[in-house]
Scaffold this motif. Structure first.
Motif, PDB file in Angstrom:
ATOM      1  N   THR A  68       0.812  -1.225   0.000  1.00  0.00           N
ATOM      2  CA  THR A  68       0.000   0.000   0.000  1.00  0.00           C
ATOM      3  C   THR A  68       0.839   1.265   0.000  1.00  0.00           C
ATOM      4  OG1 THR A  68      -0.096   0.003   2.422  1.00  0.00           O
ATOM      5  CG2 THR A  68      -1.844  -1.182   1.230  1.00  0.00           C
TER       6      THR A  68
ATOM      7  N   THR B 202      -4.347   5.869   1.475  1.00  0.00           N
ATOM      8  CA  THR B 202      -4.993   4.982   2.442  1.00  0.00           C
ATOM      9  C   THR B 202      -4.829   5.480   3.878  1.00  0.00           C
ATOM     10  OG1 THR B 202      -2.996   3.611   2.556  1.00  0.00           O
ATOM     11  CG2 THR B 202      -4.694   2.967   0.955  1.00  0.00           C
TER      12      THR B 202
ATOM     13  N   THR C 154       2.102   2.702   2.487  1.00  0.00           N
ATOM     14  CA  THR C 154       1.874   3.516   3.673  1.00  0.00           C
ATOM     15  C   THR C 154       3.182   3.659   4.442  1.00  0.00           C
ATOM     16  OG1 THR C 154       1.159   1.528   4.854  1.00  0.00           O
ATOM     17  CG2 THR C 154      -0.557   2.925   3.910  1.00  0.00           C
TER      18      THR C 154
END
Length: 309
Positions: free
Chosen positions: A146, A221, A148
């Protein structure tokens, strides 16, 4: 006991005469705590040096234009990996460069070199300086899928001597919201677009893009991710731009590093030749440096930070 009291008075006067405008309030508290660290044998967190950060090398022209010149952004850095294109990074103090964790994930420090003061990748540059890497610090909560917490620090083996063509960028203003402002991104690029077109630059290029609202960042996200560009238009940033700094030119005339581009994005150079793909319409994601100021300061102990103007 008297000696301790004398030292405390001296330190209080010393601290009252210095400003640390390039770090967060929490960071200033750590600097002040550094004196007690010294008394008890622990390492001082960071230092404030007699230098300025975020100062570009350029001359103003008539009508508000700018005369671009070599080393305009003296904090631009390249991480060299054997048999791979250079990775973009940014110099933030005299010992560390910062980049996207996704670009250096899985590498060992001894396989990387950091080049500072480089301008033209197509010709040998005798004015650039190369540094070995002693440590790679990847954020402990980084997620490769992701992207992140896509942030990493590289500690250089030796201290960087600041000069006109090599100097650090400023860290962002704590708690500042940069949405709806204009960001500047500068980087080299060498690679192949998603539809097979080859593209490369010898010299770094820069572009100004609007900083979008978080709600417009379809691939974000978490709140610590932002995006740049115009909603509904093709992105001109590519995966190989990952690690590049997202800069903000402050009213004071200095640049702040507000973000780091993630490689979780598609190159839309293809839109110059064909209709843009749906994935090319997603705004490029960057990691907000403001969300990681404490983490950065904690892991750059002993480094020398320059002050804003």
């Amino acid at each position: 006991m008297k000696l301790c009291l004398v030292l405390l008075v001296f330190y209080a006067k010393l601290m009252s005469c210095q400003t640390f405008s390039n770090i967060s309030d929490h960071g200033v508290q750590r600097l002040r705590a550094g004196f007690f660290d010294f008394l008890f044998g622990e390492q001082t967190t960071v230092q404030a040096c007699k230098c300025k950060c975020g100062i570009p090398n350029r001359r103003q022209r008539l009508l508000g234009g700018t005369d671009l010149k070599p080393y305009e952004f003296p904090w631009l850095s390249q991480i060299m990996v054997e048999d791979s294109p250079p990775i973009e990074a940014t110099l933030i103090n005299d010992r560390y460069v910062i980049t996207a964790a996704s670009t250096v994930y899985g590498y060992s420090p001894y396989k990387l070199k950091v080049v500072l003061g480089v301008y033209d990748n197509c010709y040998a540059d005798v004015t650039s300086e190369t540094f070995s890497v002693s440590n790679i610090i990847i954020h402990p909560e980084f997620q490769y899928i992701t992207r992140t917490n896509d942030i990493a620090l590289l500690r250089l083996s030796t201290v960087v001597p600041f000069q006109k063509r090599i100097s650090p960028v400023c860290l962002p203003t704590p708690k500042m919201n940069y949405e709806h402002k204009v960001a500047t991104i500068a980087s080299w690029y060498e690679g192949v677009t998603s539809d097979g077109y080859e593209t490369s630059t010898c010299q770094p290029r820069k572009i100004d893009l609007p900083i979008a609202e978080h709600e417009s960042c379809t691939k974000a996200t978490q709140e610590s991710q932002g995006c740049v560009g115009v909603v509904g238009s093709s992105s001109i940033l590519c995966r190989d731009d990952a690690g590049s700094g997202v800069l903000y030119s402050s009213p004071g005339g200095y640049y702040e590093l507000i973000g780091i581009l993630s490689d979780y994005q598609s190159c839309a150079a293809s839109s110059l030749h064909t209709n843009p793909k749906e994935e090319d319409l997603n705004l490029p994601i960057y990691t907000k440096v403001n969300s990681y100021l404490d983490w950065i300061l904690f892991h750059t102990k002993g480094a020398c930070y320059c002050n804003k103007i």
